[in-house]
Motif scaffolding. Structure first.
Motif, PDB file in Angstrom:
ATOM      1  N   ALA A   9      13.436  65.603  34.230  1.00  0.00           N
ATOM      2  CA  ALA A   9      14.605  66.907  33.760  1.00  0.00           C
ATOM      3  C   ALA A   9      15.358  67.029  34.589  1.00  0.00           C
ATOM      4  CB  ALA A   9      13.471  67.784  32.797  1.00  0.00           C
ATOM      5  N   ASP A  10      14.296  67.567  35.572  1.00  0.00           N
ATOM      6  CA  ASP A  10      14.799  68.613  37.173  1.00  0.00           C
ATOM      7  C   ASP A  10      16.068  67.122  37.783  1.00  0.00           C
ATOM      8  OD1 ASP A  10      13.627  70.763  36.304  1.00  0.00           O
ATOM      9  OD2 ASP A  10      12.267  70.524  37.971  1.00  0.00           O
ATOM     10  N   GLN A  11      15.866  65.643  37.574  1.00  0.00           N
ATOM     11  CA  GLN A  11      16.432  64.724  38.782  1.00  0.00           C
ATOM     12  C   GLN A  11      17.952  65.430  37.682  1.00  0.00           C
ATOM     13  OE1 GLN A  11      13.236  62.321  38.703  1.00  0.00           O
ATOM     14  NE2 GLN A  11      13.489  62.517  41.341  1.00  0.00           N
ATOM     15  N   ILE A  12      17.641  64.859  36.361  1.00  0.00           N
ATOM     16  CA  ILE A  12      18.749  64.710  35.536  1.00  0.00           C
ATOM     17  C   ILE A  12      19.555  65.633  35.203  1.00  0.00           C
ATOM     18  CG2 ILE A  12      19.888  63.734  32.722  1.00  0.00           C
ATOM     19  CD1 ILE A  12      17.005  62.310  32.649  1.00  0.00           C
ATOM     20  N   ALA A  13      19.002  66.924  35.821  1.00  0.00           N
ATOM     21  CA  ALA A  13      19.499  68.654  35.693  1.00  0.00           C
ATOM     22  C   ALA A  13      20.622  67.697  37.119  1.00  0.00           C
ATOM     23  CB  ALA A  13      18.982  69.690  35.692  1.00  0.00           C
ATOM     24  N   LEU A  14      20.224  67.855  37.601  1.00  0.00           N
ATOM     25  CA  LEU A  14      21.199  67.931  39.254  1.00  0.00           C
ATOM     26  C   LEU A  14      21.862  67.058  38.846  1.00  0.00           C
ATOM     27  CD1 LEU A  14      18.155  67.707  41.513  1.00  0.00           C
ATOM     28  CD2 LEU A  14      20.120  69.311  41.646  1.00  0.00           C
ATOM     29  N   ILE A  15      21.587  65.273  37.770  1.00  0.00           N
ATOM     30  CA  ILE A  15      22.707  64.572  38.043  1.00  0.00           C
ATOM     31  C   ILE A  15      23.899  65.354  37.052  1.00  0.00           C
ATOM     32  CG2 ILE A  15      23.669  62.763  36.896  1.00  0.00           C
ATOM     33  CD1 ILE A  15      20.974  61.094  37.793  1.00  0.00           C
ATOM     34  N   ASP A  16      23.427  66.319  36.223  1.00  0.00           N
ATOM     35  CA  ASP A  16      24.544  66.661  35.281  1.00  0.00           C
ATOM     36  C   ASP A  16      24.776  67.841  36.105  1.00  0.00           C
ATOM     37  OD1 ASP A  16      23.891  65.546  33.474  1.00  0.00           O
ATOM     38  OD2 ASP A  16      22.268  66.244  32.279  1.00  0.00           O
ATOM     39  N   ALA A  17      24.450  68.549  37.018  1.00  0.00           N
ATOM     40  CA  ALA A  17      25.249  69.594  37.811  1.00  0.00           C
ATOM     41  C   ALA A  17      26.217  69.088  38.596  1.00  0.00           C
ATOM     42  CB  ALA A  17      24.253  70.362  38.155  1.00  0.00           C
ATOM     43  N   GLY A  18      25.899  67.472  38.809  1.00  0.00           N
ATOM     44  CA  GLY A  18      27.127  67.141  39.452  1.00  0.00           C
ATOM     45  C   GLY A  18      28.500  66.605  38.796  1.00  0.00           C
ATOM     46  N   LEU A  19      28.491  66.297  37.780  1.00  0.00           N
ATOM     47  CA  LEU A  19      29.304  65.914  36.882  1.00  0.00           C
ATOM     48  C   LEU A  19      30.470  67.000  37.291  1.00  0.00           C
ATOM     49  CD1 LEU A  19      27.276  64.514  34.058  1.00  0.00           C
ATOM     50  CD2 LEU A  19      28.383  63.107  35.649  1.00  0.00           C
ATOM     51  N   ARG A  20      31.429  66.577  37.982  1.00  0.00           N
ATOM     52  CA  ARG A  20      32.502  67.368  37.623  1.00  0.00           C
ATOM     53  C   ARG A  20      33.861  66.220  37.645  1.00  0.00           C
ATOM     54  NH1 ARG A  20      30.000  69.396  42.047  1.00  0.00           N
ATOM     55  NH2 ARG A  20      32.456  68.940  43.041  1.00  0.00           N
ATOM     56  N   GLU A  24      34.016  62.718  40.229  1.00  0.00           N
ATOM     57  CA  GLU A  24      34.298  61.282  40.049  1.00  0.00           C
ATOM     58  C   GLU A  24      35.864  61.241  40.774  1.00  0.00           C
ATOM     59  OE1 GLU A  24      34.911  58.413  36.054  1.00  0.00           O
ATOM     60  OE2 GLU A  24      34.397  60.415  35.517  1.00  0.00           O
ATOM     61  N   ALA A  25      37.095  61.630  41.100  1.00  0.00           N
ATOM     62  CA  ALA A  25      38.303  61.943  41.055  1.00  0.00           C
ATOM     63  C   ALA A  25      37.815  60.851  42.791  1.00  0.00           C
ATOM     64  CB  ALA A  25      39.252  62.264  40.853  1.00  0.00           C
ATOM     65  N   ALA A  26      37.246  61.887  43.129  1.00  0.00           N
ATOM     66  CA  ALA A  26      37.011  62.089  44.719  1.00  0.00           C
ATOM     67  C   ALA A  26      36.303  60.600  45.305  1.00  0.00           C
ATOM     68  CB  ALA A  26      36.208  62.850  45.417  1.00  0.00           C
ATOM     69  N   ILE A  27      35.163  60.525  44.303  1.00  0.00           N
ATOM     70  CA  ILE A  27      34.200  59.080  44.901  1.00  0.00           C
ATOM     71  C   ILE A  27      34.882  57.705  44.284  1.00  0.00           C
ATOM     72  CG2 ILE A  27      32.375  57.694  43.922  1.00  0.00           C
ATOM     73  CD1 ILE A  27      30.925  60.782  43.442  1.00  0.00           C
ATOM     74  N   LYS A  28      36.247  57.806  43.052  1.00  0.00           N
ATOM     75  CA  LYS A  28      36.981  56.743  43.456  1.00  0.00           C
ATOM     76  C   LYS A  28      37.602  56.418  44.490  1.00  0.00           C
ATOM     77  CE  LYS A  28      36.009  56.110  38.079  1.00  0.00           C
ATOM     78  NZ  LYS A  28      37.443  56.525  37.096  1.00  0.00           N
ATOM     79  N   LYS A  29      38.578  57.200  44.696  1.00  0.00           N
ATOM     80  CA  LYS A  29      38.939  57.226  45.578  1.00  0.00           C
ATOM     81  C   LYS A  29      38.257  56.821  46.917  1.00  0.00           C
ATOM     82  CE  LYS A  29      42.828  59.764  48.180  1.00  0.00           C
ATOM     83  NZ  LYS A  29      43.391  60.885  48.359  1.00  0.00           N
ATOM     84  N   ASN A  30      37.443  57.289  47.542  1.00  0.00           N
ATOM     85  CA  ASN A  30      36.424  57.371  48.444  1.00  0.00           C
ATOM     86  C   ASN A  30      36.003  55.765  48.645  1.00  0.00           C
ATOM     87  OD1 ASN A  30      35.243  57.866  51.092  1.00  0.00           O
ATOM     88  ND2 ASN A  30      33.177  58.316  50.390  1.00  0.00           N
ATOM     89  N   LEU A  31      35.434  55.431  47.076  1.00  0.00           N
ATOM     90  CA  LEU A  31      35.500  53.992  47.560  1.00  0.00           C
ATOM     91  C   LEU A  31      35.671  52.574  46.685  1.00  0.00           C
ATOM     92  CD1 LEU A  31      31.535  54.957  45.435  1.00  0.00           C
ATOM     93  CD2 LEU A  31      32.171  54.357  47.422  1.00  0.00           C
ATOM     94  N   LYS A  32      37.578  53.550  47.148  1.00  0.00           N
ATOM     95  CA  LYS A  32      37.894  52.503  46.771  1.00  0.00           C
ATOM     96  C   LYS A  32      38.607  51.864  45.398  1.00  0.00           C
ATOM     97  CE  LYS A  32      40.286  52.793  51.452  1.00  0.00           C
ATOM     98  NZ  LYS A  32      39.631  52.681  52.932  1.00  0.00           N
ATOM     99  N   ILE A  33      37.339  52.300  43.917  1.00  0.00           N
ATOM    100  CA  ILE A  33      37.810  51.310  43.454  1.00  0.00           C
ATOM    101  C   ILE A  33      38.042  52.849  42.153  1.00  0.00           C
ATOM    102  CG2 ILE A  33      35.414  50.965  43.967  1.00  0.00           C
ATOM    103  CD1 ILE A  33      34.084  53.063  42.673  1.00  0.00           C
TER     104      ILE A  33
END
Length: 94
Positions: A9-20, A24-33
């Motif tokens: 549950a703590d690991q899932i909470a960490l993932i949910d905390a990073g959902l902005r 997502e847009a920055a990661i897509k731009k960085n990975l060029k996808i």
């Protein structure tokens, strides 16, 4: 994959905390996808990345980087002599 422990549950909470949206847009731009695998949403992709083991070996490169392929046999030892160096000197100086 039956031996893989599910996320806590703590690991899932960490993932949910990073959902902005900007993350997502920055990661897509960085990975060029433009999107995630199989049309998944961002959260599902992050959970998959964190919870499923991945290995992607596309090839191994060893030493030779010129044109064409040159396979190397890892069993056959290769020696290179350095001009002016005896094996004892090479061991002590390197």
């Amino acid at each position: 994959m039956e031996e893989v422990r599910p996320l806590s549950a703590d690991q899932i909470a960490l993932i949910d905390a990073g959902l902005r949206p900007e993350a997502e847009a920055a990661i897509k731009k960085n990975l060029k996808i433009q999107g995630w695998i199989a049309g998944e949403d961002f959260r599902t992709s992050l959970v998959r990345l964190a919870s499923q083991p991945t290995v992607n070996i596309q090839g191994l490169v060893s030493g030779y980087t010129g044109p064409g392929a040159r396979p190397q046999c890892p069993i056959a030892p290769r020696r290179r002599s350095i001009s002016g160096w005896c094996p004892t000197c090479a061991r002590t100086r390197w």
